[in-house]
Design a protein around this motif. Structure first.
Motif, PDB file in Angstrom:
ATOM      1  N   UNK A  79      29.327  19.299  70.135  1.00  0.00           N
ATOM      2  CA  UNK A  79      30.246  18.898  69.081  1.00  0.00           C
ATOM      3  C   UNK A  79      29.673  18.879  67.683  1.00  0.00           C
ATOM      4  N   UNK A  80      28.395  19.244  67.533  1.00  0.00           N
ATOM      5  CA  UNK A  80      27.776  19.220  66.207  1.00  0.00           C
ATOM      6  C   UNK A  80      28.019  20.538  65.466  1.00  0.00           C
ATOM      7  N   UNK A  81      28.075  20.463  64.154  1.00  0.00           N
ATOM      8  CA  UNK A  81      28.149  21.670  63.325  1.00  0.00           C
ATOM      9  C   UNK A  81      26.730  22.210  63.165  1.00  0.00           C
ATOM     10  N   UNK A  82      26.512  23.462  63.527  1.00  0.00           N
ATOM     11  CA  UNK A  82      25.148  24.013  63.571  1.00  0.00           C
ATOM     12  C   UNK A  82      25.046  25.275  62.714  1.00  0.00           C
ATOM     13  N   UNK A  83      23.989  25.338  61.924  1.00  0.00           N
ATOM     14  CA  UNK A  83      23.686  26.528  61.125  1.00  0.00           C
ATOM     15  C   UNK A  83      22.280  27.004  61.472  1.00  0.00           C
ATOM     16  N   UNK A  84      22.144  28.302  61.757  1.00  0.00           N
ATOM     17  CA  UNK A  84      20.833  28.919  61.971  1.00  0.00           C
ATOM     18  C   UNK A  84      20.423  29.623  60.685  1.00  0.00           C
ATOM     19  N   UNK A  85      19.188  29.415  60.259  1.00  0.00           N
ATOM     20  CA  UNK A  85      18.628  30.140  59.118  1.00  0.00           C
ATOM     21  C   UNK A  85      17.469  31.000  59.628  1.00  0.00           C
ATOM     22  N   UNK A  86      17.624  32.310  59.524  1.00  0.00           N
ATOM     23  CA  UNK A  86      16.657  33.269  60.054  1.00  0.00           C
ATOM     24  C   UNK A  86      16.103  34.128  58.924  1.00  0.00           C
ATOM     25  N   UNK A  87      14.778  34.221  58.860  1.00  0.00           N
ATOM     26  CA  UNK A  87      14.125  34.967  57.782  1.00  0.00           C
ATOM     27  C   UNK A  87      14.354  36.476  57.881  1.00  0.00           C
ATOM     28  N   UNK A  88      14.340  37.018  59.078  1.00  0.00           N
ATOM     29  CA  UNK A  88      14.416  38.461  59.272  1.00  0.00           C
ATOM     30  C   UNK A  88      15.869  38.952  59.180  1.00  0.00           C
ATOM     31  N   UNK A  89      16.074  40.272  59.131  1.00  0.00           N
ATOM     32  CA  UNK A  89      17.428  40.807  58.901  1.00  0.00           C
ATOM     33  C   UNK A  89      18.420  40.533  60.023  1.00  0.00           C
ATOM     34  N   UNK A  90      17.943  40.251  61.227  1.00  0.00           N
ATOM     35  CA  UNK A  90      18.844  39.991  62.351  1.00  0.00           C
ATOM     36  C   UNK A  90      18.243  38.914  63.235  1.00  0.00           C
TER      37      UNK A  90
END
Length: 272
Positions: A79-90
């Protein structure tokens, strides 16, 4: 949550302990996963998994590899709002930048990442996080899942000569389509799956003669048997039971000095 990826590249360590081997042969769990994934329509499971109501809590996951994406997927289902931050292009981490595309096609990673995205996880790529603590001003929690994108430079004479490459760096450059600096004559030091990934990638980049040498004897090499056989079928020369003395050269690597290994064992503490 990567059944198709596992169906392509799982090393099946469980097969060594599989009770079925006492009757005939171990269960080929990788092939079963791959068959199931390749024939899946999604009609039996998509949209039917448990999704808890939104909690109002926000989580940032730094790193979009297998660990980060798995955590993000299950945090979202809680139920949490989740954001992934990734350095590479994919996203994909070592699945996308360590395992060569001929073993794990990139569209398969993208398809399984989309399942996680469809669950409601926001994926931001090309974003490098320099000060993770500052994310706590915006998020209730931050998970660092930056992986281990560093290979080991063997502690030996000549290891810093131009022309000496580290496995992980080389595979990442190859995956990104960058210049790897690989030449026409290549020798890979190591006998595991990553070493064979390097050797077979060099072949695909146009290297003409490729050798691979490792400490272990042929019957106890750590790479999967199919990896070894496929490499030899591709014309890669495999030299087991060799110890690396030094990398030779002055302005550029010119070769490696070896000694034959008569016996190689570990003590009770797993030290060579």
């Amino acid at each position: 949550p990567f059944p198709h990826c596992l169906g392509m590249i799982c090393t099946q360590a469980c097969a060594k302990e599989c009770k079925r081997g006492e009757v005939s042969e171990a269960m080929d769990i990788r092939a079963i996963k791959r068959y199931a994934a390749e024939h899946d329509t999604g009609s039996y499971w998509k949209g039917k998994g448990k999704q808890l109501p939104d909690t109002g809590k926000k989580v940032c996951v730094v790193g979009g590899g297998p660990a980060g994406m798995t955590a993000a997927y299950y945090l979202r289902k809680q139920g949490h709002a989740v954001t992934i931050k990734e350095e590479l292009p994919a996203v994909g981490g070592m699945m996308a930048y360590g395992i060569p595309a001929y073993r794990l096609p990139r569209n398969i990673i993208a398809e399984e990442a989309k399942v996680i995205e469809d669950q409601g996880v926001v994926m931001e790529t090309g974003v490098r996080v320099e000060r993770p603590a500052e994310l706590l001003k915006e998020y209730d929690a931050v998970l660092m899942a930056v992986g281990n994108h560093k290979g080991v430079r063997l502690p030996m004479e000549g290891n810093d000569l131009p022309g000496v490459h580290v496995n992980i760096d080389f595979l990442r450059k190859a995956s990104l389509g960058e210049d790897t600096g690989i030449g026409k004559h290549v020798i890979v030091l190591g006998g595991g799956n990553v070493a064979f990934d390097c050797a077979r990638t060099a072949k695909r980049l146009g290297a003409e003669e490729i050798h691979l040498a490792c400490l272990e004897a042929r019957d106890v090499m750590t790479a999967d048997e199919e990896e070894i056989e496929q490499a030899q079928e591709e014309g890669i020369f495999v030299h087991p039971a060799q110890t690396f003395e030094r990398i030779t050269g002055t302005d550029h690597v010119t070769g490696v000095d070896f000694m034959n290994v008569e016996s190689f064992t570990f003590d009770e503490n797993r030290r060579a």
